[in-house]
Design a protein around this motif. Structure first.
Motif: not given
Ligand code: BES
Ligand code: ZN
Ligand code: ZN
Length: 501
Positions: A233-239
């Protein structure tokens, strides 16, 4: 959004309505209640009743009363052949009539229910379909327009047959009004652009709804998600510069014997990330939170309608998928809470990453008897089924049948798709436990097979609504744009599952 629906019965000739709406079927004579009106109107109704020209589906014809009192107008809505008529045809007819009449400045309409009831259907079912069709057709998203739509339908009443038990219909009517409000809420949020519907806005909405509907609510910020280990989830949000929010709503009656968890994908915008999408129609991705908002709106309906014996958890991971400097890159490896490592070969297959962490969280925290996820997951599902049918995947018949039956009730179409075991080999990664894409062929199935890795032995159903969450055409009770697909279907799915398990 105030909208009312009253129930009337008694003698038509004595009624005073601005407009009475009746069906007109191919090759069928005037229905009995209209014959009474025809007498009072000195034959004017039968004279206008030309079933060969007016019975085409969706056709609407309005005539004024010759009397100058009582019912002021009669509107006929074309229904086609009565042998083809089912509940959704009634809903569509109500939508066509309401859409036509509100554009002609009728704000209040009344349906003559009896002749609308399809063979083998109950009065209640048809009556509710009329209200749904009328209300759902009377929607316009004009929040950002200087000139608001002046044609607002504020009520759709029902004229019931003599002797009908009006009181018995009241619970169904309350349910219909609550559920259509949730449908319209879903449309509003999926239509709202991403600069006005951020993950933070969605979290605030969840809190407001929790208060309105008496639900428990918890919103995890990025730090808390990190602690929980939601690396996908955080991987997606980080951009993105917009902080992600992991939203949890809880409908918990005093006594319950079953728990079900719904996970809804809420990408408030999906640009594709570094695997960026083509420009054409990218704006539609403001609605990539269609699954998440449908879950929130269903939770609202549950809180208000209070079904017994079931606890329902709504899990809504909300974030943006953007190609910012800090964005995940193709080839990056992320980990979900269970520790499974995922090679992200395509950052545009982000929905499954977000939903994976949602599924794991729902299972761990609540040990549900069943878990379902609702997501605008794949363009491939639109290729497979077209724009108006959602695909669902499950290995559990006790979930498949309630889904099929709920779809019959609400007219939100679904089709069961296969979880092809041996396709799993295409999700193998050289460098991690799995990768987030399979093949182009059967692409929607790979979304489902990927998610399956995160549900263990909890009975699970995956619903891909990439097609029907949006409509590019005006349909009888669905305007262009976000359709509000989901809350009516999910509510009926849950109550059916509960009754049948
Ligand atoms: N949100 C999209 C899917 C989508 C497309 C929903 C059109 C509604 C309308 C999803 O995140 C996505 O981009 N999926 C990719 C997956 C692919 C890279 C394996 C797709 O469908 O192309
Ligand atoms: Zn995507
Ligand atoms: Zn997406």
């Amino acid at each position: 959004m105030t909208f009312t629906a009253k129930l009337h019965s008694g003698n038509l000739v004595q009624a005073t309505y601005p407009v009475l709406v009746a069906p007109i079927f191919e090759e069928e004579p005037l229905s009995q209640p209209l014959r009474e009106l025809d007498k009072a109107w000195r034959g004017a109704v039968s004279k206008a009743y030309k079933s060969e020209v007016l019975s085409k589906e969706g056709e609407v014809y309005v005539m004024p009363s010759p009397l100058g009192k009582g019912i002021e107008h009669l509107a006929f809505v074309g229904m086609g052949k009565s042998s083809d008529c089912d509940t959704d045809a009634v809903r569509r007819a109500a939508g066509s009539a309401a859409g036509f009449l509100r554009k002609r400045n009728f704000s209040h309409i009344v349906f003559l229910v009896e002749p609308f009831v399809p063979r083998h259907e109950s009065l209640e079912t048809a009556a509710m379909a009329l209200i749904e069709g009328a209300r759902l057709a009377s929607y316009s998203f004009d929040r950002f327009k200087s000139e608001k739509d002046p044609h607002v339908l504020t009520s759709a009443d029902l004229h019931l047959p003599k002797g009908a038990n009006v009181k018995e219909l009241v619970p169904a009517l309350d349910r219909t009004l609550t559920l259509t409000t949730s449908t319209l809420l879903t449309r509003d949020w999926a239509n709202t652009p991403s600069n006005n519907a951020t993950p933070t806005d969605l979290a605030q909405l969840a809190k407001d709804i929790a208060r309105e509907a008496g639900l428990g609510v918890r919103v995890l910020d990025e730090k808390e998600c990190e602690k929980t280990g939601m690396g996908a989830f955080l991987g997606v949000a980080r951009g993105s510069r917009q902080p992600a929010k992991f939203i949890v709503l809880d409908y918990k009656p005093r006594k319950y014997s079953k728990t079900i968890c719904m996970v809804g994908k809420a990408l408030t915008f999906d640009s594709g990330g570094i695997s960026i999408k083509p420009a054409l129609d990218m704006h539609v991705m403001k609605g990539d939170m269609g699954g998440g908002i449908a879950v929130i709106a269903t939770m609202r309906a549950l809180g208000i309608l209070q079904p017994e014996r079931v606890r329902v958890i709504g899990v809504v991971p909300a974030c943006e998928n953007m190609p910012g400097g800090n964005a995940m890159k193709p080839g990056d490896i992320v980990h979900t809470q269970s520790g499974l490592s995922i090679e992200v070969q395509n950052t545009d297959a982000e929905g499954r990453l977000v939903v994976a962490d949602g599924l794991e969280y729902g299972r761990r925290e609540y040990q549900p008897d069943a878990i379902i996820d609702v997501a605008t997951l794949t363009g491939a599902c639109i290729i497979a089924l077209g724009e108006r049918v959602a695909g669902f995947w499950t290995d559990y018949e006790e979930l498949a049948f309630p889904m099929l039956r709920a779809s019959q009730v609400t007219g939100e179409r679904v089709w069961r798709m296969p979880l092809v075991k041996d396709y799993d080999e295409f999700l193998k990664s050289d460098v991690a436990d799995t990768k987030n894409i399979g093949k182009k062929e059967g692409g929607a199935i790979f979304g489902a097979l990927f998610l399956k890795k995160f549900v263990g032995d909890t009975p699970w159903l995956h619903l891909d609504i990439a097609g029907p969450f949006w409509s590019n055409e005006t349909q009888p009770y669905i305007p262009r744009g976000a359709t509000g697909y989901g809350p009516r279907l999910l509510y009926h799915f849950i109550t059916d599952w509960l009754e049948s398990s």
